[in-house]
Design a protein around this motif. Sequence first.
Motif, PDB file in Angstrom:
ATOM      1  N   ALA A  68     -20.382   3.924  61.404  1.00  0.00           N
ATOM      2  CA  ALA A  68     -21.342   4.298  62.438  1.00  0.00           C
ATOM      3  C   ALA A  68     -22.598   3.468  62.271  1.00  0.00           C
ATOM      4  O   ALA A  68     -22.895   2.969  61.193  1.00  0.00           O
ATOM      5  N   GLY A  69     -23.342   3.319  63.344  1.00  0.00           N
ATOM      6  CA  GLY A  69     -24.591   2.589  63.272  1.00  0.00           C
ATOM      7  C   GLY A  69     -24.461   1.096  63.410  1.00  0.00           C
ATOM      8  O   GLY A  69     -25.457   0.386  63.343  1.00  0.00           O
ATOM      9  N   VAL A  70     -23.251   0.576  63.603  1.00  0.00           N
ATOM     10  CA  VAL A  70     -23.064  -0.873  63.702  1.00  0.00           C
ATOM     11  C   VAL A  70     -23.854  -1.441  64.875  1.00  0.00           C
ATOM     12  O   VAL A  70     -24.407  -2.525  64.802  1.00  0.00           O
ATOM     13  N   PHE A  71     -23.940  -0.707  65.959  1.00  0.00           N
ATOM     14  CA  PHE A  71     -24.641  -1.205  67.137  1.00  0.00           C
ATOM     15  C   PHE A  71     -26.020  -0.575  67.265  1.00  0.00           C
ATOM     16  O   PHE A  71     -26.581  -0.509  68.333  1.00  0.00           O
ATOM     17  N   ASP A  72     -26.544  -0.096  66.165  1.00  0.00           N
ATOM     18  CA  ASP A  72     -27.885   0.466  66.149  1.00  0.00           C
ATOM     19  C   ASP A  72     -28.586   0.007  64.879  1.00  0.00           C
ATOM     20  O   ASP A  72     -28.767   0.763  63.942  1.00  0.00           O
TER      21      ASP A  72
ATOM     22  N   ALA B 162     -24.621   6.891  72.746  1.00  0.00           N
ATOM     23  CA  ALA B 162     -25.773   7.341  71.971  1.00  0.00           C
ATOM     24  C   ALA B 162     -26.074   6.345  70.861  1.00  0.00           C
ATOM     25  O   ALA B 162     -25.253   5.504  70.510  1.00  0.00           O
ATOM     26  N   LEU B 163     -27.258   6.439  70.288  1.00  0.00           N
ATOM     27  CA  LEU B 163     -27.601   5.610  69.148  1.00  0.00           C
ATOM     28  C   LEU B 163     -26.639   5.897  68.003  1.00  0.00           C
ATOM     29  O   LEU B 163     -26.230   7.035  67.783  1.00  0.00           O
TER      30      LEU B 163
ATOM     31  N   ALA C 116     -25.537  -5.603  74.862  1.00  0.00           N
ATOM     32  CA  ALA C 116     -24.637  -5.451  76.006  1.00  0.00           C
ATOM     33  C   ALA C 116     -23.594  -4.378  75.732  1.00  0.00           C
ATOM     34  O   ALA C 116     -23.244  -3.594  76.629  1.00  0.00           O
ATOM     35  N   CYS C 117     -23.091  -4.333  74.500  1.00  0.00           N
ATOM     36  CA  CYS C 117     -22.103  -3.301  74.162  1.00  0.00           C
ATOM     37  C   CYS C 117     -22.694  -1.908  74.328  1.00  0.00           C
ATOM     38  O   CYS C 117     -22.043  -0.999  74.872  1.00  0.00           O
ATOM     39  N   GLN C 118     -23.912  -1.728  73.873  1.00  0.00           N
ATOM     40  CA  GLN C 118     -24.546  -0.424  74.023  1.00  0.00           C
ATOM     41  C   GLN C 118     -24.815  -0.099  75.482  1.00  0.00           C
ATOM     42  O   GLN C 118     -24.611   1.037  75.931  1.00  0.00           O
TER      43      GLN C 118
ATOM     44  N   PRO D 178     -29.991   3.200  61.637  1.00  0.00           N
ATOM     45  CA  PRO D 178     -28.597   3.334  61.218  1.00  0.00           C
ATOM     46  C   PRO D 178     -28.220   4.780  60.971  1.00  0.00           C
ATOM     47  O   PRO D 178     -29.037   5.593  60.543  1.00  0.00           O
ATOM     48  N   THR D 179     -26.994   5.109  61.252  1.00  0.00           N
ATOM     49  CA  THR D 179     -26.460   6.437  61.026  1.00  0.00           C
ATOM     50  C   THR D 179     -25.395   6.347  59.952  1.00  0.00           C
ATOM     51  O   THR D 179     -24.528   5.475  60.019  1.00  0.00           O
TER      52      THR D 179
END
Length: 481
Positions: A464-468, A444-445, A359-361, A472-473
Amino acid sequence: MDRTDSLDAPGEPVTVHAPAGTIIGRRTGRTRRFLGIPFAEAPTGARRFAAPVRRGRFPEPFDASRHGATAQCVPLFATTTVPEPSVPGDDVLNLGIVTPATDADDRVPFPVMVWIHGGAFLAGSQASPWYDGRAFARDGVVCVTVGYRLGVDGFALLDDVPTNLGLRDLLLALDWVQENIAAFGGDPDRVTVAGQSAGGAAVLALLSSPAGGGRFHRAVSLSGVTHDVGADAARDFLCRLGNRLGVPPTRAGFGSRTVEHIQQAVIDLRDERDDNTLVLGPFVGDDILPVSLTDGLGVHGHDIPLLLGATGDEFDGAAAPRDPHPSPSRTAELAADLAAEAAARAAGTRVTDTLFRAACQRVAVSRRDAAADTWLYSFEWPSPVLGGATHCIDIPFFFDVLYAPGAAEALGPNPPAELAGSMHADLVGFVRGQEPTWARATGALGDPAREYGRPGGALAADTAGVFDPVVPTPSEGAEAC
């Protein structure tokens, strides 16, 4: 006035003269509290299942020393993480205000946070000690907690009944704040609407609604989702509920039963069938929500800065607390459990990922072209009692009420006060109009997010990447509190 003496606000009487009338609260030290103020007429009799009606001016001074009635008569569960007292009475459409106590000559308008409680749109209580706004008042923010209709009375899809009555209640409460909050030292031009769980979902619904414009200026959604209720699922549930109550699923049928009777029937139906009863909530297809929340967020609220996020485990927390000093026989088993949890996180298949983080994304993507920015956070501190960063346990940190009733049962005896200080300061700063220190979400991812309480790391970091979880980034420029 249908109050409970056990919830008296301590302190000496203090009087405010507002457009709504004369209101008498209590002052303790540098804090003033005004509780249980009705903003609408009681939704009883002919007003039950009707749009909320603005409360008239109080003909006599109103005693605001005690919490008002709650729409919740029966808790959704026997034990809840958040203490959720039920207060009897009919005037459930009420609000409480906690505001800094300053001399009139020195008073400047304070920013305002309007808090919407959670409870799956079926339960919850604005009188919870976890929503005590004294830390906000201490830091120069007026905190308003709002009650609204729940369950069948607030969100049932019935013929001849306005849809989304609970959201209409909240809109009227925001109107009351606009008209009256200046008398309490608040700034009606700096109102942040905030909420957690169902309250966070309500914030996203109001932000996506064409009816929300002009009523608030910033928004915060903690563990909110963008799910909206389908008409077929809602009507099917209401038919089964009506059968259990022995009434037709109509306004007259449900109106012949008390709110308490209906709420108890919902609980019984869930327990009897192990049923998913979470089918009453924001409905799409009316004047409040003409399109889905995701689509609405692409059109409305683009001038409103938004802060949103989720806990690391939500409803995926471990079933039992982790022993920090396991016996040799348990070491391998605990290692396997941790590996399984890590694998589930990496796959992004948990309820936390598919319902809350997704949902956040989606919100960030919908608001990609908005004039105002969006920021994400992730609460990662694992409760030693619950075994994870589970649903609701971030509330005492954001409100800085770690030692409120019920907190030790959820957080253990020594929750990190410095983490609460950091999280509370971030929320206060946002409500004041400050820009968060971490990078904005882009949709974005690998969107960056403020990460709170990550085990083995800083109290908060810019990652970064917490929601991916799938791609992960690497973090750039990680920032500690």
